[in-house]
Design an enzyme around this catalytic site. Sequence first.
Site, mmCIF file in Angstrom:
data_model
loop_
_atom_site.group_PDB
_atom_site.id
_atom_site.type_symbol
_atom_site.label_atom_id
_atom_site.label_comp_id
_atom_site.label_asym_id
_atom_site.label_seq_id
_atom_site.Cartn_x
_atom_site.Cartn_y
_atom_site.Cartn_z
ATOM 1 N N SER A 180 0.845 -1.200 0.000
ATOM 2 C CA SER A 180 0.000 0.000 0.000
ATOM 3 C C SER A 180 0.879 1.248 0.000
ATOM 4 O O SER A 180 2.045 1.212 0.403
ATOM 5 C CB SER A 180 -0.950 -0.006 1.202
ATOM 6 O OG SER A 180 -0.224 0.082 2.410
ATOM 7 N N ILE A 220 0.966 4.382 1.629
ATOM 8 C CA ILE A 220 1.536 4.983 2.835
ATOM 9 C C ILE A 220 2.542 4.036 3.479
ATOM 10 O O ILE A 220 3.629 4.458 3.887
ATOM 11 C CB ILE A 220 0.429 5.393 3.828
ATOM 12 C CG1 ILE A 220 -0.419 6.526 3.245
ATOM 13 C CG2 ILE A 220 1.031 5.825 5.167
ATOM 14 C CD1 ILE A 220 -1.637 6.892 4.076
ATOM 15 N N CYS A 221 2.205 2.761 3.547
ATOM 16 C CA CYS A 221 3.118 1.788 4.155
ATOM 17 C C CYS A 221 4.429 1.704 3.373
ATOM 18 O O CYS A 221 5.507 1.638 3.963
ATOM 19 C CB CYS A 221 2.468 0.409 4.244
ATOM 20 S SG CYS A 221 1.009 0.371 5.316
ATOM 21 N N THR A 222 4.340 1.743 2.059
ATOM 22 C CA THR A 222 5.550 1.726 1.237
ATOM 23 C C THR A 222 6.400 2.958 1.534
ATOM 24 O O THR A 222 7.618 2.849 1.713
ATOM 25 C CB THR A 222 5.201 1.642 -0.259
ATOM 26 O OG1 THR A 222 4.504 0.416 -0.504
ATOM 27 C CG2 THR A 222 6.452 1.690 -1.130
ATOM 28 N N LEU A 275 8.073 2.447 5.061
ATOM 29 C CA LEU A 275 9.164 1.475 5.069
ATOM 30 C C LEU A 275 10.310 1.888 4.152
ATOM 31 O O LEU A 275 11.474 1.572 4.427
ATOM 32 C CB LEU A 275 8.655 0.062 4.762
ATOM 33 C CG LEU A 275 8.224 -0.686 6.038
ATOM 34 C CD1 LEU A 275 7.038 -0.051 6.715
ATOM 35 C CD2 LEU A 275 7.996 -2.144 5.775
#
Length: 159
Positions: free
Chosen positions: A48, A50-52, A55
């Site tokens: 996703s 935002i998660c990408t 991280l």
Amino acid sequence: MSAPDQPLGVGDLAPDFTLRDQNGADVTLSELTATHTVVVVFYPWAFSGICTGELDEIRDHLERFVSDDLQVVCISCDAVYSVRAWADIQGYFFPLLSDAWPHGSVARAYGVLDESTGAALRGTFLVGRDGRIAWTLVNGPGEPRDFSRLRLEGAGLSA
């Protein structure tokens, strides 16, 4: 949307866990805290946006998250196969842990599982060598976290 249990706070004992990483190896919190302060980063979904971004920030500034005294682990309810594919594509060489089975048990123990979606909220917990939470920040869905707010001083480390 059903709210998760109250997230754990500063001073709380961090629940121990053993989860598989993207390479299929077991990672146990208490083994890590025997030698490191640990940044536990819960994220909702591999692949996703935002998660990408979050991280990628860890990957691009790994020296802020991994040292002789500090280790980061990132946890989602995604299957090991999903986190492995994502790690390979994005070049994540730090531990991505799967909390897929029993589904969300670790996220639930930390009070960051959204039961209505089956995904973790964006919880960040700094766990000291004593096994206690030294700092925490929880962001809801769609709210990117600001890692510059991570307070290492509470665990006897400096940024």
